[in-house]
Write an enzyme that holds these catalytic residues in place. Structure first.
Site, mmCIF file in Angstrom:
data_model
loop_
_atom_site.group_PDB
_atom_site.id
_atom_site.type_symbol
_atom_site.label_atom_id
_atom_site.label_comp_id
_atom_site.label_asym_id
_atom_site.label_seq_id
_atom_site.Cartn_x
_atom_site.Cartn_y
_atom_site.Cartn_z
ATOM 1 N N HIS A 106 -18.244 26.178 -10.039
ATOM 2 C CA HIS A 106 -19.551 25.645 -9.645
ATOM 3 C C HIS A 106 -19.891 25.947 -8.194
ATOM 4 O O HIS A 106 -20.973 26.439 -7.885
ATOM 5 C CB HIS A 106 -19.596 24.132 -9.864
ATOM 6 C CG HIS A 106 -20.875 23.496 -9.392
ATOM 7 N ND1 HIS A 106 -21.046 23.008 -8.112
ATOM 8 C CD2 HIS A 106 -22.064 23.299 -10.025
ATOM 9 C CE1 HIS A 106 -22.265 22.536 -7.979
ATOM 10 N NE2 HIS A 106 -22.903 22.697 -9.125
ATOM 11 N N GLU A 141 -24.418 28.471 -17.220
ATOM 12 C CA GLU A 141 -25.324 28.500 -16.058
ATOM 13 C C GLU A 141 -24.886 29.597 -15.096
ATOM 14 O O GLU A 141 -23.752 29.600 -14.600
ATOM 15 C CB GLU A 141 -25.354 27.162 -15.339
ATOM 16 C CG GLU A 141 -26.332 27.185 -14.170
ATOM 17 C CD GLU A 141 -26.494 25.846 -13.467
ATOM 18 O OE1 GLU A 141 -27.022 25.846 -12.331
ATOM 19 O OE2 GLU A 141 -26.091 24.817 -14.034
ATOM 20 N N ASP A 164 -21.895 13.537 -17.445
ATOM 21 C CA ASP A 164 -20.472 13.572 -17.093
ATOM 22 C C ASP A 164 -19.666 12.662 -18.014
ATOM 23 O O ASP A 164 -18.458 12.828 -18.141
ATOM 24 C CB ASP A 164 -20.268 13.102 -15.642
ATOM 25 C CG ASP A 164 -20.929 14.030 -14.636
ATOM 26 O OD1 ASP A 164 -20.747 15.257 -14.761
ATOM 27 O OD2 ASP A 164 -21.631 13.534 -13.733
ATOM 28 N N GLU A 180 -21.639 22.396 -20.556
ATOM 29 C CA GLU A 180 -22.292 23.199 -19.519
ATOM 30 C C GLU A 180 -21.203 23.739 -18.601
ATOM 31 O O GLU A 180 -20.340 22.984 -18.137
ATOM 32 C CB GLU A 180 -23.286 22.329 -18.739
ATOM 33 C CG GLU A 180 -24.066 23.067 -17.667
ATOM 34 C CD GLU A 180 -23.391 23.009 -16.296
ATOM 35 O OE1 GLU A 180 -23.781 23.788 -15.413
ATOM 36 O OE2 GLU A 180 -22.475 22.174 -16.105
ATOM 37 N N HIS A 210 -21.213 17.904 -18.952
ATOM 38 C CA HIS A 210 -21.488 18.557 -17.677
ATOM 39 C C HIS A 210 -20.205 19.121 -17.063
ATOM 40 O O HIS A 210 -19.279 18.394 -16.744
ATOM 41 C CB HIS A 210 -22.127 17.541 -16.718
ATOM 42 C CG HIS A 210 -22.558 18.123 -15.426
ATOM 43 N ND1 HIS A 210 -22.257 17.537 -14.205
ATOM 44 C CD2 HIS A 210 -23.289 19.231 -15.143
ATOM 45 C CE1 HIS A 210 -22.780 18.261 -13.235
ATOM 46 N NE2 HIS A 210 -23.417 19.286 -13.775
ATOM 47 N N ARG A 211 -20.151 20.464 -16.940
ATOM 48 C CA ARG A 211 -18.960 21.179 -16.449
ATOM 49 C C ARG A 211 -17.742 20.885 -17.327
ATOM 50 O O ARG A 211 -16.621 20.798 -16.856
ATOM 51 C CB ARG A 211 -18.659 20.826 -14.994
ATOM 52 C CG ARG A 211 -19.825 21.083 -14.054
ATOM 53 C CD ARG A 211 -19.499 20.719 -12.614
ATOM 54 N NE ARG A 211 -20.715 20.557 -11.830
ATOM 55 C CZ ARG A 211 -20.765 20.082 -10.590
ATOM 56 N NH1 ARG A 211 -19.641 19.726 -9.990
ATOM 57 N NH2 ARG A 211 -21.920 19.962 -9.966
ATOM 58 N N ASP A 265 -20.355 26.712 -15.319
ATOM 59 C CA ASP A 265 -20.969 27.498 -14.245
ATOM 60 C C ASP A 265 -20.208 28.813 -14.107
ATOM 61 O O ASP A 265 -18.969 28.827 -14.080
ATOM 62 C CB ASP A 265 -20.916 26.729 -12.931
ATOM 63 C CG ASP A 265 -21.550 25.351 -13.061
ATOM 64 O OD1 ASP A 265 -22.782 25.285 -13.117
ATOM 65 O OD2 ASP A 265 -20.802 24.351 -13.122
ATOM 66 N N LYS A 274 -24.670 31.370 -11.663
ATOM 67 C CA LYS A 274 -24.741 31.096 -10.226
ATOM 68 C C LYS A 274 -24.955 32.426 -9.517
ATOM 69 O O LYS A 274 -24.011 33.197 -9.328
ATOM 70 C CB LYS A 274 -23.454 30.419 -9.741
ATOM 71 C CG LYS A 274 -23.201 29.062 -10.367
ATOM 72 C CD LYS A 274 -24.209 28.037 -9.861
ATOM 73 C CE LYS A 274 -23.888 26.657 -10.374
ATOM 74 N NZ LYS A 274 -24.875 25.657 -9.936
#
Length: 606
Positions: free
Chosen positions: A402, A461, A576, A387, A360-361, A389, A463
């Site tokens: 993000h 992802e 995470d 992942e 995640h990120r 953003d 935004k």
């Protein structure tokens, strides 16, 4: 006033009365479960589906849910949900209150029909402001604090992990959540007699809530003494019963070979006994709690014993089952349960989980999020995806970020759309995380693709909110230019962005990010679903797989939740903490032991 009894004496009397009404309690729960799951819930589901189909929305996700609820169909849905809640509450818990009252007042157990008629006659009392509070009490407050009662509709209620993570980061919100939790606990204690009083005294829900509040307030000491005392005794009894039933399983562990059929049968028989004991205990706990509250109500209030107008008490089939018939049913249940357990144990032994892991990120526990350092850490830890953003700068470059603003990760209180790429490249996106990453820049999507190519897949992802068309075109251009479509998936919370990708570049795999979803999922033009983990069910995953679509779960940092999700069949876990999840999946795929099989059986049953 309550009589002077010790906790043990009170517990004995509670159990004595409970076992007098054991058959009515158990048979009533069996028939109401069948009624709710076979007739009531499917009927209401059909109604709700029909109502939703008459609206412009075939599937409810994210912001669409609010629009739907504000529509005429949404109002009707809320009304139907309220009626369903009232019916289930009155049948499931109200009926047990009626039986409990009859036992305590030494009246003959009523017929199933008379209980249904009496309970459902209270519907009008719950269609009120006071009734709404009682509904919230049983379907929100009690599941939220996870005590006393669980209904068929809602067994537990918790805030999604992404909300809790955000709340924990903001001290004011964290304090507010703590305050709300304390208020809910306070009210749940003071309103505990409300439904009992509504049904037993035949008064309005509002008056019942007030009376319950006063009753607890004026008898704090005795209420807590007996309720907590009996709860403690219950816990001890359940603990001892569980240990005793588990002992045979672990005592034979050294002499039984799980790889053989005979070993599987022996273990399955012992585990069936254990699981049936757990089932019996859980079945007993619900009516025991109801009867405890009945006893406490009468003893604290000093009320005379109320005789409920239930009509004829003839043909009391709740207690008419012959002992021989009951024993045969018990044996048949055990035999079928053992066969099912054997099949389940064999299935568990042969199950291997194949689940991708998404950082995640990037590896945001070990490095600053949405940086090349986080991508490198994700690679080092063996993540399948990262992942990231993506947003646009003022001059149209796609960068990794993000938040809507740069303040949290760089200290600059501006939006990326306010700055050019050259200006953004001067910012420090690492020092907020650790001095070790001082000077870590914000990367562009192009840099992330080049860095990850042939090393790490990317979940990109989008935004939205600023020049969305340009954002979509820029992401498509970069993926196409670097032949990265086999290493990338594109996701977004904004369904319009997903449709734009599908229309312009159908060769790119897309995933719609959803908090929750209701309705016809096949109408969504996307390749997979990225769902908030706490809203995922086995049925949802099954429906998605029937459509040929994967399910990604976000954001998962708890191994118990991981076990649930992989058992449900999810295809990708976004986390995470990569090491935690990888190690747990490795553990789940390791050689089966008695403990692992038992864990899996309990997970399946729950």
């Amino acid at each position: 006033m309550i009589q002077k009894h010790s906790i043990i004496q009170e517990y004995r009397m509670l159990l004595k009365e409970f076992f007098i009404g054991l058959k009515p309690f158990l048979i009533y729960q069996l028939f109401t479960a069948a009624l709710i799951y076979i007739l009531i819930l499917p009927s209401f589901q059909l109604l709700l589906t029909s109502v939703m189909k008459s609206s412009p929305y075939q599937v409810l996700t994210n912001g669409v849910i609010t629009k739907y609820l504000l529509s005429p169909q949404g109002f009707l849905t809320i009304l139907l949900a309220m009626v369903l809640s009232i019916i289930v509450l009155l049948i499931e818990i109200g009926g047990l209150i009626v039986i409990s009252n009859q036992i305590y007042t030494r009246h003959a157990p009523p017929t199933f029909k008379s209980i249904m008629v009496y309970c459902l006659s209270n519907i009008k009392k719950l269609i009120s402001i006071g009734g709404l509070f009682i509904i919230l009490y049983f379907f929100v407050m009690m599941p939220f604090i996870n005590i006393a009662f669980r209904t068929s509709l809602v067994s537990n209620f918790s805030l999604p992990s992404f909300i809790l993570d955000y709340v924990n980061q903001v001290p004011v919100l964290d304090l507010l959540l703590t305050f709300i939790s304390i208020v809910l606990i306070f009210l749940s204690i003071h309103w505990i007699f409300a439904l009992h009083i509504t049904i037993i005294k035949d008064i309005s829900a509002r008056s019942a809530i007030r009376e319950s509040y006063r009753l607890v307030k004026h008898h704090y000491f005795n209420f807590f003494k007996y309720s907590l005392g009996i709860l403690l005794v219950n816990i001890i009894v359940i603990f001892i019963s569980s240990i005793v039933s588990l002992l045979p399983i672990f005592l034979i562990e050294e002499w039984v070979n799980l790889s053989t059929l005979s070993g599987t049968i022996i273990v399955s028989i012992l585990m069936t006994i254990y699981l049936l004991i757990l089932f019996i205990i859980s079945t007993f706990v619900f009516p025991i709690n109801v009867h405890l509250i009945t006893r406490l109500y009468y003893q604290l209030s000093g009320e005379p014993k109320h005789h409920l107008r239930l009509g004829s008490s003839q043909a009391r089939w709740l207690t008419s089952m012959k002992k021989r018939t009951f024993n045969w049913l018990l044996f048949l249940t055990f035999f079928i349960a053992t066969l099912i357990t054997i099949v389940m144990v064999e299935d568990i032994k042969n199950t291997k989980y194949d689940v991708d892991i998404t950082a995640h990120r990037g590896a945001s526990v070990q490095a600053p999020e949405n940086t090349l350092a986080a991508l490198q850490s994700a690679i080092d830890q063996g993540a399948d995806y990262a992942e990231i953003d993506v947003q646009l700068t003022k001059d149209g470059h796609a960068i990794l970020l993000h938040d809507k603003k740069l303040s949290r990760t760089t200290g600059v209180d501006q939006k990326p759309s306010d700055l050019t790429l050259k200006e953004i490249k001067t910012l420090d996106a690492g020092s907020w995380f650790s001095s070790e990453y001082h000077g870590e820049p914000i990367p562009t999507l192009e840099e992330a693709i080049l860095f990850s190519k042939d090393r790490l897949k990317l979940n990109i992802e989008l935004k939205g909110g600023y020049n969305d068309e340009q954002l979509v075109n820029e992401v498509i251009r970069l993926i196409k230019e670097y032949h990265f479509n086999y290493q990338a998936v594109v996701t977004s919370l904004d369904y319009n962005l997903i449709e734009a990708i599908e229309d312009s570049a159908p060769y790119i795999t897309t995933g719609y990010v959803m908090y929750m979803a209701f309705g016809d999922l096949s109408t969504l033009n996307t390749d997979f679903y990225s769902m908030e983990a706490s809203t995922i069910t086995e049925q949802f995953v099954y429906n998605a797989h029937i459509l040929g679509r994967d399910v990604h779960a976000w954001t998962v940092n708890d191994i118990d939740l991981v076990t649930e999700l992989v058992d449900d069949g999810v295809d990708n876990i976004i986390t995470d903490d990569i090491r935690l999840i990888k190690n747990h999946i490795t553990y789940l795929n390791s050689e089966m032991s008695f403990e692992r099989i038992l864990e899996n059986l309990l997970e399946i049953i729950e």
